[in-house]
Design an enzyme around this catalytic site. Structure first.
Site, PDB file in Angstrom:
ATOM      1  N   ASP A  15     -24.500 -46.261 -59.170  1.00  0.00           N
ATOM      2  CA  ASP A  15     -23.473 -45.210 -59.176  1.00  0.00           C
ATOM      3  C   ASP A  15     -22.725 -45.185 -57.839  1.00  0.00           C
ATOM      4  OD1 ASP A  15     -25.520 -44.145 -57.675  1.00  0.00           O
ATOM      5  OD2 ASP A  15     -25.523 -42.185 -58.660  1.00  0.00           O
TER       6      ASP A  15
ATOM      7  N   ASP B  28     -27.460 -47.422 -63.449  1.00  0.00           N
ATOM      8  CA  ASP B  28     -27.832 -46.142 -62.844  1.00  0.00           C
ATOM      9  C   ASP B  28     -27.452 -44.976 -63.744  1.00  0.00           C
ATOM     10  OD1 ASP B  28     -29.088 -45.698 -60.427  1.00  0.00           O
ATOM     11  OD2 ASP B  28     -27.300 -46.093 -59.224  1.00  0.00           O
TER      12      ASP B  28
ATOM     13  N   GLU C 297     -35.031 -46.549 -50.512  1.00  0.00           N
ATOM     14  CA  GLU C 297     -33.769 -46.581 -49.758  1.00  0.00           C
ATOM     15  C   GLU C 297     -33.904 -45.846 -48.430  1.00  0.00           C
ATOM     16  OE1 GLU C 297     -30.135 -45.566 -51.827  1.00  0.00           O
ATOM     17  OE2 GLU C 297     -28.986 -45.655 -49.951  1.00  0.00           O
TER      18      GLU C 297
HETATM   19  O1  KIV Z   1     -25.962 -46.933 -56.478  1.00  0.00           O
HETATM   20  C1  KIV Z   1     -26.442 -47.888 -55.863  1.00  0.00           C
HETATM   21  O2  KIV Z   1     -25.746 -48.844 -55.498  1.00  0.00           O
HETATM   22  C2  KIV Z   1     -27.864 -47.860 -55.574  1.00  0.00           C
HETATM   23  C3  KIV Z   1     -28.402 -48.868 -54.629  1.00  0.00           C
HETATM   24  C4  KIV Z   1     -28.004 -48.483 -53.267  1.00  0.00           C
HETATM   25  C5  KIV Z   1     -29.859 -49.058 -54.756  1.00  0.00           C
HETATM   26  O3  KIV Z   1     -28.555 -47.013 -56.056  1.00  0.00           O
END
Ligand code: KIV
Length: 290
Positions: free
Chosen positions: A49, A88, A187
């Protein structure tokens, strides 16, 4: 032609089996064409996301709607054939109840063709991870710095640099692992804590700003290609695409203004008549002779 693809796509269980083995390689992808380029080099592609910030100019990932994730997710599935595609779940689409999460995650899987979804959260999301995994939806969890919680955290804050935070973060990792997540993103996390969590749980840890101690790594593609104006310390820039785009566009603008472009090789000519019929005038007519 067979309905089955020649190349078998990696699955969530394939990623889980890699725990402690060869490092798992992953990147974000938001479009079909970038997915096509990077597909054979990575184990999974995450339609993160973060696309809300990287592609659509939002200040955080909070405003991203489910429909946007579905649109980009299906593009990435169409552009790839080997890597597992994980989409996501955006803020507000899964936190209310396991049932809400199932309804929206099932929609994402049906409409994109992805092989798994990702949700943010540890202990508080364990019940949802369990509910989804039990009903055919592989879940990647995401703990540590969770960008959807930016308004509660008061910014994008690195986690676990103070030992007093370790117990909570270790409990998060154990909870999502016990609940059936097939992998977990760590993260923005201190190296010592990422190493402890990686040793403690049986599923792979995927680090982003969480050190080499994780079982695998992920970066935002645009960040590592030099396309993002500002990147965090943990990003290594592997290409300078921003600068390359600027040079190319400057050259194009100059050539249009000086009328050097389009040149004869970029121009359609009239068909030439011969004794035997119609002959194409130019071999350089890329899109045919019409
Ligand atoms: O949204 C995203 O790109 C992520 C990564 C940073 C793991 O969740």
């Amino acid at each position: 032609m067979s309905a089955q693809s020649q190349v078998r796509r990696l699955t969530a269980p394939d990623i889980t089996k890699r725990k402690g083995g060869e490092a798992i390689v992953s990147l974000t992808a938001y479009h079909a064409h970038t997915a096509r380029i990077i597909d054979s080099y990575v184990d999974f592609l995450l339609v993160g996301d973060s696309l809300g910030m990287v592609m659509h100019g939002y200040e955080s990932t909070v405003p991203v709607p489910l429909e946007l994730m579905i649109m980009h997710g299906s593009a990435v599935v169409r552009g790839s054939s080997r890597a597992l595609v994980i989409v996501d779940m955006p803020f507000g689409s899964y936190e209310e109840s396991p049932q809400q999460a199932f309804r929206n995650a099932a929609r994402v899987m049906k409409e994109t063709g992805c092989g798994a979804i990702k949700i943010e959260g540890g202990v508080q999301m364990a019940e949802t991870v369990d509910y989804l995994s039990d009903r055919g939806i592989p879940v990647m969890a995401h703990i540590g710095l969770t960008p959807q919680a930016v308004n509660v955290m008061g910014g994008f804050k690195t986690q676990g640099r103070d030992k007093s935070e370790w117990k909570r973060l270790e409990a998060d990792a154990k909870a999502v692992s016990d609940a059936g997540a097939f992998a977990v993103v760590l993260e923005g996390m201190a190296e010592l804590l990422a190493a402890r969590i990686t040793r403690q749980i049986p599923i792979p840890t995927i680090g982003i700003g969480a050190s080499v101690e994780c079982d695998g790594q992920i970066l935002v593609l645009e960040d590592m290609l030099g396309l993002s104006p500002h990147v965090p310390k943990f990003v290594k820039i592997y290409g300078q695409l921003g600068a390359a785009i600027e040079v190319a566009v400057r050259n194009y603008a100059e050539e249009v203004r000086s009328r050097a472009f389009p040149a004869p090789e970029n121009t359609y000519e009239m068909k030439q008549k011969t004794a035997t019929g119609v002959k194409r005038a130019s071999k350089n007519t890329k899109f045919g002779s019409t």
